[in-house]
Design a protein around this motif. Structure first.
Motif, PDB file in Angstrom:
ATOM      1  N   ARG A 174      24.881   2.483  30.514  1.00 50.06           N
ATOM      2  CA  ARG A 174      25.303   3.154  29.285  1.00 50.06           C
ATOM      3  C   ARG A 174      25.492   4.651  29.515  1.00 50.06           C
ATOM      4  NH1 ARG A 174      20.694  -0.219  27.789  1.00 50.06           N
ATOM      5  NH2 ARG A 174      21.508  -2.212  27.015  1.00 50.06           N
ATOM      6  N   LYS A 175      26.304   5.262  28.676  1.00 50.88           N
ATOM      7  CA  LYS A 175      26.681   6.660  28.878  1.00 50.88           C
ATOM      8  C   LYS A 175      25.484   7.605  28.866  1.00 50.88           C
ATOM      9  CE  LYS A 175      31.366   6.107  27.061  1.00 50.88           C
ATOM     10  NZ  LYS A 175      32.346   6.539  26.033  1.00 50.88           N
ATOM     11  N   HIS A 176      24.444   7.243  28.137  1.00 57.07           N
ATOM     12  CA  HIS A 176      23.277   8.136  28.054  1.00 57.07           C
ATOM     13  C   HIS A 176      22.293   7.898  29.207  1.00 57.07           C
ATOM     14  CE1 HIS A 176      21.717   4.482  26.069  1.00 57.07           C
ATOM     15  NE2 HIS A 176      20.538   4.877  26.526  1.00 57.07           N
ATOM     16  N   GLU A 177      22.657   7.039  30.163  1.00 55.07           N
ATOM     17  CA  GLU A 177      21.729   6.674  31.234  1.00 55.07           C
ATOM     18  C   GLU A 177      22.067   7.326  32.578  1.00 55.07           C
ATOM     19  OE1 GLU A 177      20.028   2.314  30.032  1.00 55.07           O
ATOM     20  OE2 GLU A 177      22.102   2.357  30.766  1.00 55.07           O
ATOM     21  N   MET A 178      22.722   8.468  32.563  1.00 52.38           N
ATOM     22  CA  MET A 178      23.062   9.151  33.807  1.00 52.38           C
ATOM     23  C   MET A 178      21.817   9.502  34.617  1.00 52.38           C
ATOM     24  SD  MET A 178      26.253   9.434  34.574  1.00 52.38           S
ATOM     25  CE  MET A 178      26.230  10.833  35.689  1.00 52.38           C
ATOM     26  N   ASP A 179      20.749   9.924  33.928  1.00 55.21           N
ATOM     27  CA  ASP A 179      19.516  10.266  34.653  1.00 55.21           C
ATOM     28  C   ASP A 179      18.888   9.030  35.299  1.00 55.21           C
ATOM     29  OD1 ASP A 179      19.782  12.888  33.952  1.00 55.21           O
ATOM     30  OD2 ASP A 179      18.368  12.812  32.277  1.00 55.21           O
ATOM     31  N   LEU A 180      19.185   7.866  34.767  1.00 58.84           N
ATOM     32  CA  LEU A 180      18.664   6.620  35.331  1.00 58.84           C
ATOM     33  C   LEU A 180      19.440   6.211  36.577  1.00 58.84           C
ATOM     34  CD1 LEU A 180      16.821   4.043  34.950  1.00 58.84           C
ATOM     35  CD2 LEU A 180      18.746   3.078  33.666  1.00 58.84           C
ATOM     36  N   ILE A 181      20.771   6.293  36.510  1.00 59.62           N
ATOM     37  CA  ILE A 181      21.591   5.754  37.593  1.00 59.62           C
ATOM     38  C   ILE A 181      21.786   6.746  38.743  1.00 59.62           C
ATOM     39  CG2 ILE A 181      23.837   6.489  36.656  1.00 59.62           C
ATOM     40  CD1 ILE A 181      22.989   3.091  38.332  1.00 59.62           C
ATOM     41  N   MET A 182      21.724   8.049  38.484  1.00 58.18           N
ATOM     42  CA  MET A 182      22.039   9.029  39.528  1.00 58.18           C
ATOM     43  C   MET A 182      21.132   8.934  40.748  1.00 58.18           C
ATOM     44  SD  MET A 182      24.733  10.867  39.553  1.00 58.18           S
ATOM     45  CE  MET A 182      24.238  12.180  40.682  1.00 58.18           C
ATOM     46  N   PRO A 183      19.806   8.791  40.607  1.00 54.27           N
ATOM     47  CA  PRO A 183      18.976   8.692  41.816  1.00 54.27           C
ATOM     48  C   PRO A 183      19.369   7.514  42.708  1.00 54.27           C
ATOM     49  CG  PRO A 183      17.608   9.178  39.908  1.00 54.27           C
ATOM     50  CD  PRO A 183      18.972   8.856  39.379  1.00 54.27           C
ATOM     51  N   ALA A 184      19.726   6.384  42.102  1.00 54.98           N
ATOM     52  CA  ALA A 184      20.155   5.230  42.888  1.00 54.98           C
ATOM     53  C   ALA A 184      21.482   5.507  43.576  1.00 54.98           C
ATOM     54  CB  ALA A 184      20.265   4.000  41.995  1.00 54.98           C
ATOM     55  N   CYS A 185      22.400   6.169  42.883  1.00 58.44           N
ATOM     56  CA  CYS A 185      23.695   6.511  43.476  1.00 58.44           C
ATOM     57  C   CYS A 185      23.524   7.462  44.652  1.00 58.44           C
ATOM     58  CB  CYS A 185      24.613   7.129  42.422  1.00 58.44           C
ATOM     59  SG  CYS A 185      25.171   5.971  41.150  1.00 58.44           S
ATOM     60  N   VAL A 186      22.672   8.456  44.491  1.00 54.95           N
ATOM     61  CA  VAL A 186      22.432   9.422  45.571  1.00 54.95           C
ATOM     62  C   VAL A 186      21.793   8.727  46.767  1.00 54.95           C
ATOM     63  CG1 VAL A 186      21.088  11.464  46.227  1.00 54.95           C
ATOM     64  CG2 VAL A 186      22.316  11.416  44.045  1.00 54.95           C
ATOM     65  N   ALA A 187      20.828   7.830  46.499  1.00 51.83           N
ATOM     66  CA  ALA A 187      20.173   7.108  47.582  1.00 51.83           C
ATOM     67  C   ALA A 187      21.163   6.235  48.338  1.00 51.83           C
ATOM     68  CB  ALA A 187      19.035   6.252  47.021  1.00 51.83           C
ATOM     69  N   MET A 188      22.036   5.543  47.601  1.00 47.48           N
ATOM     70  CA  MET A 188      23.043   4.692  48.237  1.00 47.48           C
ATOM     71  C   MET A 188      23.986   5.517  49.089  1.00 47.48           C
ATOM     72  SD  MET A 188      26.476   3.856  48.151  1.00 47.48           S
ATOM     73  CE  MET A 188      26.877   4.725  46.635  1.00 47.48           C
ATOM     74  N   PHE A 189      24.499   6.606  48.535  1.00 48.51           N
ATOM     75  CA  PHE A 189      25.471   7.443  49.250  1.00 48.51           C
ATOM     76  C   PHE A 189      24.858   8.020  50.517  1.00 48.51           C
ATOM     77  CE2 PHE A 189      27.853  11.181  50.329  1.00 48.51           C
ATOM     78  CZ  PHE A 189      29.158  10.933  49.933  1.00 48.51           C
ATOM     79  N   THR A 190      23.647   8.537  50.407  1.00 54.66           N
ATOM     80  CA  THR A 190      22.981   9.144  51.560  1.00 54.66           C
ATOM     81  C   THR A 190      22.735   8.114  52.650  1.00 54.66           C
ATOM     82  OG1 THR A 190      21.905  10.730  50.072  1.00 54.66           O
ATOM     83  CG2 THR A 190      20.990  10.495  52.287  1.00 54.66           C
ATOM     84  N   GLU A 191      22.308   6.922  52.253  1.00 52.79           N
ATOM     85  CA  GLU A 191      22.062   5.852  53.214  1.00 52.79           C
ATOM     86  C   GLU A 191      23.362   5.394  53.875  1.00 52.79           C
ATOM     87  OE1 GLU A 191      20.309   1.277  53.040  1.00 52.79           O
ATOM     88  OE2 GLU A 191      19.607   2.753  51.580  1.00 52.79           O
ATOM     89  N   GLU A 192      24.434   5.329  53.092  1.00 51.82           N
ATOM     90  CA  GLU A 192      25.702   4.797  53.594  1.00 51.82           C
ATOM     91  C   GLU A 192      26.476   5.812  54.429  1.00 51.82           C
ATOM     92  OE1 GLU A 192      29.121   2.492  54.217  1.00 51.82           O
ATOM     93  OE2 GLU A 192      27.089   1.930  53.633  1.00 51.82           O
ATOM     94  N   VAL A 193      26.536   7.052  53.948  1.00 50.58           N
ATOM     95  CA  VAL A 193      27.400   8.048  54.569  1.00 50.58           C
ATOM     96  C   VAL A 193      26.654   8.924  55.569  1.00 50.58           C
ATOM     97  CG1 VAL A 193      28.985   9.973  54.083  1.00 50.58           C
ATOM     98  CG2 VAL A 193      28.868   8.021  52.524  1.00 50.58           C
ATOM     99  N   GLY A 194      25.344   9.074  55.375  1.00 47.38           N
ATOM    100  CA  GLY A 194      24.555   9.857  56.313  1.00 47.38           C
ATOM    101  C   GLY A 194      24.304  11.275  55.886  1.00 47.38           C
ATOM    102  N   ILE A 195      24.887  11.691  54.765  1.00 44.95           N
ATOM    103  CA  ILE A 195      24.623  13.012  54.198  1.00 44.95           C
ATOM    104  C   ILE A 195      24.457  12.852  52.690  1.00 44.95           C
ATOM    105  CG2 ILE A 195      25.846  14.304  55.999  1.00 44.95           C
ATOM    106  CD1 ILE A 195      28.224  14.514  54.068  1.00 44.95           C
TER     107      ILE A 195
END
Length: 281
Positions: free
Chosen positions: A146-167
């Motif tokens: 949901r639109k108000h859940e950015m604080d919920l989803i962002m840590p998972a997105c950052v973790a995925m990106f860092t794990e996948e891309v390396g930075i």
């Protein structure tokens, strides 16, 4: 008879010609096609230039030159033309990505001038499906973020990106562009997650999307929940949304060394139809 060939930046009036090229392979070209369908060919709206390879005045191939350099339906001569233009311009992209054959040839010509890359992923299987799995039920707890859940989803997105891309995607501008992209997908109803005890344990997005095909991306399971089958039932849920609400074909590409993910995607019904390649700077 000598056939004239040239590379030049497409003009807005050439939109239909560009779409015709992109439509030759709606799965492989989904990323570029989605941007063009929304933004047209104006470089400011598109986020980069669209280069065209012309043979006898006819548009035959494309290359998107923005944050990514992406060859589209590019044969050997077109690749050489695009490489020469990119070499003269200098590197402005953070990656080269696209069908493995054209991307490999493009990188071979640019590496002496742009190299070394931070990482080269030479073979990333491109997988596609048009059906839901018969024997893997969609996870009923996977839902749209949901639109108000950015604080919920962002840590998972950052973790995925860092794990996948390396930075970390928070480097450089503090993550403003990355956060804007995540917010765009959330706002469009194309970000999905399973949440337990206030934390995301599975997530994925439908990224590029046209009326012909869409691309699932950012698939991630929290480390402490891996090995429980959440990736399969979660993907089945996202796939249901994708095929019912977005496009008749769903695709993704995956690193060839990620054997567990490839096996999970095959169990959900994805089949390999080609390969991508990514050069990361």
């Amino acid at each position: 008879m000598l056939t004239t060939t040239t590379v030049k930046v497409l003009q807005p009036g050439e939109l239909q010609d560009a779409l015709a090229v992109l439509d030759r392979d709606p799965v492989a070209n989904a990323f570029v096609a989605a941007r063009v369908q929304v933004a047209g060919l104006d470089p400011w709206r598109l986020g980069g230039e669209m280069w065209g390879w012309y043979v006898g005045g006819r548009l035959e191939s494309l290359c998107y030159a923005g944050a990514n350099l992406v060859p589209v339906c590019a044969g050997p001569e077109a690749v050489r033309g695009f490489a020469e233009r990119a070499r003269r311009q200098g590197r402005r992209c953070s990656s080269i990505v696209g069908p493995a054959g054209a991307t490999s040839a493009l990188w071979a010509l640019l590496e002496p001038h742009w190299g070394p890359a931070r990482e080269v992923r030479a073979h990333q299987p491109l997988m596609v499906t048009s059906t839901l799995p018969a024997d893997i039920p969609p996870d009923p707890h996977v839902r749209r973020v949901r639109k108000h859940e950015m604080d919920l989803i962002m840590p998972a997105c950052v973790a995925m990106f860092t794990e996948e891309v390396g930075i970390s995607p928070l480097a450089g501008d503090g993550g403003l562009l990355y956060q804007a992209r995540v917010a765009e997908l959330v706002g469009a109803g194309r970000s999905f997650a399973r949440v337990e005890d206030g934390k995301v344990v599975f997530k994925a997005e439908i990224g590029a999307a046209t009326d012909r095909a869409c691309q699932i991306q950012g698939v991630w399971v929290a480390p402490e929940h891996r090995g429980k089958g959440l990736s399969e039932t979660g993907m089945a849920a996202v796939l249901r949304y994708a095929l019912q609400d977005v496009a008749p074909l769903a695709s993704l590409y995956v690193n060839d060394y990620n054997t567990a993910a490839r096996a999970a995607y095959r169990r959900v019904g994805f089949e390999e139809v080609g390969a991508f390649m990514s050069v990361l700077f």
